[in-house]
Design an enzyme around this catalytic site. Structure first.
Site, PDB file in Angstrom:
ATOM      1  CG  ASN A   6       9.613  94.551  44.228  1.00  0.00           C
ATOM      2  OD1 ASN A   6      10.667  94.360  44.857  1.00  0.00           O
ATOM      3  ND2 ASN A   6       9.221  95.734  43.817  1.00  0.00           N
ATOM      4  NE  ARG A  60      12.750  96.719  41.439  1.00  0.00           N
ATOM      5  CZ  ARG A  60      12.102  97.856  41.536  1.00  0.00           C
ATOM      6  NH1 ARG A  60      10.884  97.867  42.002  1.00  0.00           N
ATOM      7  NH2 ARG A  60      12.670  98.967  41.173  1.00  0.00           N
ATOM      8  CG  HIS A 148      14.992 104.379  39.994  1.00  0.00           C
ATOM      9  ND1 HIS A 148      15.286 105.650  40.465  1.00  0.00           N
ATOM     10  CD2 HIS A 148      14.271 103.786  40.955  1.00  0.00           C
ATOM     11  CE1 HIS A 148      14.743 105.804  41.648  1.00  0.00           C
ATOM     12  NE2 HIS A 148      14.122 104.693  41.976  1.00  0.00           N
ATOM     13  CG  HIS A 175      11.787 106.331  38.950  1.00  0.00           C
ATOM     14  ND1 HIS A 175      11.056 105.264  38.464  1.00  0.00           N
ATOM     15  CD2 HIS A 175      11.546 106.372  40.279  1.00  0.00           C
ATOM     16  CE1 HIS A 175      10.411 104.698  39.473  1.00  0.00           C
ATOM     17  NE2 HIS A 175      10.693 105.348  40.571  1.00  0.00           N
ATOM     18  N   GLY A 179      12.535 107.180  46.194  1.00  0.00           N
ATOM     19  CA  GLY A 179      13.861 107.207  45.587  1.00  0.00           C
ATOM     20  C   GLY A 179      13.725 107.996  44.298  1.00  0.00           C
ATOM     21  NE  ARG A 208      17.117 105.841  49.174  1.00  0.00           N
ATOM     22  CZ  ARG A 208      16.646 105.275  48.068  1.00  0.00           C
ATOM     23  NH1 ARG A 208      17.253 105.464  46.912  1.00  0.00           N
ATOM     24  NH2 ARG A 208      15.582 104.522  48.120  1.00  0.00           N
ATOM     25  N   GLY A 288       5.894 108.400  41.669  1.00  0.00           N
ATOM     26  CA  GLY A 288       4.804 109.074  42.389  1.00  0.00           C
ATOM     27  C   GLY A 288       4.815 110.584  42.227  1.00  0.00           C
ATOM     28  CB  ILE A 289       7.394 113.184  42.786  1.00  0.00           C
ATOM     29  CG1 ILE A 289       7.387 112.936  44.299  1.00  0.00           C
ATOM     30  CG2 ILE A 289       7.602 114.655  42.467  1.00  0.00           C
ATOM     31  CD1 ILE A 289       8.732 113.183  44.988  1.00  0.00           C
ATOM     32  CD  GLU A 339       9.446 100.439  38.651  1.00  0.00           C
ATOM     33  OE1 GLU A 339       8.197 100.629  38.586  1.00  0.00           O
ATOM     34  OE2 GLU A 339      10.194 101.055  39.418  1.00  0.00           O
TER      35      GLU A 339
END
Ligand code: ADP
Length: 357
Positions: A6, A60, A148, A175, A179, A208, A288-289, A339
């Protein structure tokens, strides 16, 4: 063994898989795209895996555009296709190409494969992919792609094994990391997603803005120049703008408005995704969240109570696999983002089809 590469705009992450299981990983942070060639041998040495032990390398790739919508062997033509998408992903695709060149320099005969983050959304209907702008602009590549996709594809592939149940027919996948996006998955295929032309659209994210009126973008460009506006929207916005951090653990203590904004817009966009697939049978959280932040998850699930969503509070607090309670009309799951394993699996599938496995 398969090495998954990646190569990001500022970091290089490697993971090694044997028979679908991760056996090693390594990471180099803070490198420029042109630094991958120097970073790769160092990172590979860190994994402790010898080049000679690798059957293949799988990359990736962030953007495959309209042409590259399935995993494939890396050839000159594929690299040209990835290069053609550089205007669509100016930070990521050059780094992905550099990763491929770095591998070729190190081991010219090692077969390389590519998996694309955009590919999963190629099944979206034309009405979802098209912006209502002139044909010439659409033909120039200004359309929705979605991102994603490797995370969503991994979720679809892994969920039945993790839950012991068939894949839900109408699945809302979230996701939620730095991001963040949502995807409407109908019978295993993406039919809508919140990110569009770029990963800027949709939810409020770490830095973002998420969805914003195009004319507001033009005004920012007028005030700050195109590069300045790009920097504001991609790096200075989102949770960083609203709460001074992109870390939810800090924001829960210091910036309730930022958390409320994140959850509110996740719910608003979830409504759009649910409409696109004609209802809701299950929700799956990842990132993560999504995997760790029970407070934010609870706020989003509370916002979807009108859909018959009801969660078990202790299970949610423990980040359990199943979060729905007995009364919930909708199943709720958490899964770890996978992933890299999925990229290795896709390479193995291409190799099996080629007869090179
Ligand atoms: P990336 O998109 O960069 O891969 P991650 O998927 O690692 O990002 O997600 C990063 C986000 O996850 C950050 O907002 C971070 O605060 C949040 N996060 C990670 N662990 C926890 C936790 N235990 N509780 C709450 N939030 C967390």
């Amino acid at each position: 063994m398969i090495l998954v590469v990646n190569a990001g705009s500022s970091s290089l992450k490697l993971a090694v898989f044997r028979d679908g299981r991760e056996v090693a990983r390594a990471q180099v942070a803070e490198i420029a795209a042109d630094g991958h060639r120097a970073a790769l041998p160092k990172a590979l040495a860190e994994t402790g895996v010898a080049l000679g032990d690798l059957a293949a390398v799988a990359h990736r790739v962030v953007h495959g555009g309209t042409g590259l919508v399935a995993p494939c062997r890396v050839t000159e033509a594929v690299m040209a296709g990835i290069a053609a998408c550089v205007p669509l992903a100016p930070l990521h695709n050059p780094a992905n190409l550099e990763g491929m060149r770095a591998v070729a320099a190190l081991a010219p005969d090692l077969p390389q494969y590519a998996s694309f983050d955009t590919a999963f959304h190629a099944t979206n209907p034309a009405v979802a992919l098209r912006y209502a702008i002139p044909q010439a602009a659409h033909d120039a590549g200004i359309r929705r792609y979605g991102f994603h996709g490797l995370s969503y594809a991994a979720t679809v592939a892994g969920l039945p094994g993790l839950t012991g149940q068939a894949l839900p027919r109408r699945l809302l996948a979230a996701h939620l990391g730095n991001g963040a996006s949502l995807c409407a998955i109908l019978d295993g295929a993406s039919v809508a997603t919140t990110m569009g032309y770029s990963p800027l659209d949709g939810l409020t994210m770490g830095s973002r803005s998420g969805a914003i009126d195009g004319n507001a973008v033009l005004r920012l460009a007028e005030l700050h120049g195109i590069a300045g506006a790009g920097d504001i929207l991609n790096r200075q916005s989102g949770l960083v703008a609203l709460g001074g951090s992109n870390d939810m653990r800090i924001l829960h203590k210091t910036a309730p408005f930022a958390v409320a904004h994140f959850a509110y817009w996740a719910v608003r966009h979830a409504g759009s995704m649910i409409a696109a697939m004609g209802g809701l049978d299950a929700i799956v959280f990842t990132g993560g969240i999504g995997e760790n932040d029970h407070v934010t998850r609870a706020r989003i699930l509370d916002g979807l109570a009108f859909m018959g969503v009801a969660y078990d509070a202790p299970a949610n607090r423990q980040n359990a696999r199943a979060l729905h309670d007995a009364a919930s009309r909708v199943a709720i799951w958490t899964v770890a983002a996978a992933e890299e394993r999925h990229i290795a699996d896709e390479a193995r599938q291409v190799m099996a089809a080629e007869g090179t496995l």
